[in-house]
Design an enzyme around this catalytic site. Sequence first.
Site, PDB file in Angstrom:
ATOM      1  CB  THR A   1     -10.642  -8.381  29.887  1.00 42.73           C
ATOM      2  OG1 THR A   1     -11.702  -9.184  29.371  1.00 42.73           O
ATOM      3  CG2 THR A   1     -10.480  -7.140  29.019  1.00 42.73           C
TER       4      THR A   1
ATOM      5  CB  VAL B   1     -16.224 -16.407  24.028  1.00 37.37           C
ATOM      6  CG1 VAL B   1     -16.649 -17.014  25.360  1.00 37.37           C
ATOM      7  CG2 VAL B   1     -17.344 -15.544  23.453  1.00 37.37           C
ATOM      8  CE  LYS B   2      -8.237 -14.849  28.893  1.00 37.09           C
ATOM      9  NZ  LYS B   2      -7.747 -13.710  29.687  1.00 37.09           N
ATOM     10  CB  VAL B   3     -13.899 -21.103  27.712  1.00 40.13           C
ATOM     11  CG1 VAL B   3     -15.074 -20.466  26.986  1.00 40.13           C
ATOM     12  CG2 VAL B   3     -13.013 -21.851  26.723  1.00 40.13           C
TER      13      VAL B   3
END
Length: 217
Positions: free
Chosen positions: A27, A82-84
């Site tokens: 997402t 976790v998307k960074v």
Amino acid sequence: MKFFADTAVVDEIAELNELGIIDGVTTNPSLILKSGRDILEVTKEICDLVDGPVSAEVVATEAEEMIKEGRKLAKLADNITVKVPLTWDGLKTCKTLSSEGTMVNVTLCFSANQALIAAKAGATFISPFIGRLDDINIDGLDLIADIRQIYDNYDFDTEILAASIRTVNHVSECAKIGADVMTAPPSVIKKLAQHPLTDAGLEQFMKDWAKTGQNIL
Ligand code: E4P
């Protein structure tokens, strides 16, 4: 090649998941907006539905806040990734969270050097954006091939997650190059099953079958 669904719409994910063809979900803030759902609620729901990694993106731009957001997202479920973003602060966040045992997807990657430095910072996944490069007349698939070569040269564990996939051709080319994962909108994943000769062949078989006057059941 693993398939991730690039959407935050639970019904779309559930349909693909039932068929057993998706290995995870990605997402981003734009997809959360499109879903019309609360990020924490919908992310938890997706994590409960899908066994594999579910990427949820931080929205702060400074490492200290990004790390706090990442830790909060990571608490939602064991399969959170976790998307960074691929910025200096994003890399600091990546290093911290991956050292704590959290999966990290470094996103918005547009160059081989960015992919190299993300791997050095401990990224679980690197997300090179094919479609957005194609949009500016740079071949996004060349980037996937370059990263594959670099990661293989040095045995990096970081998985290449081909993103911003717009066409079925992107999918087959990524598989030929050896991307570890591709993430695509459900509409593109469903198109993988389509071929006009299949439709034409089936139509002819149905016509001929009707003429036999037989039934199987
Ligand atoms: C990947 O993780 C991103 O969410 C996504 O693939 C971006 O795709 P787009 O360029 O079509 O928005």
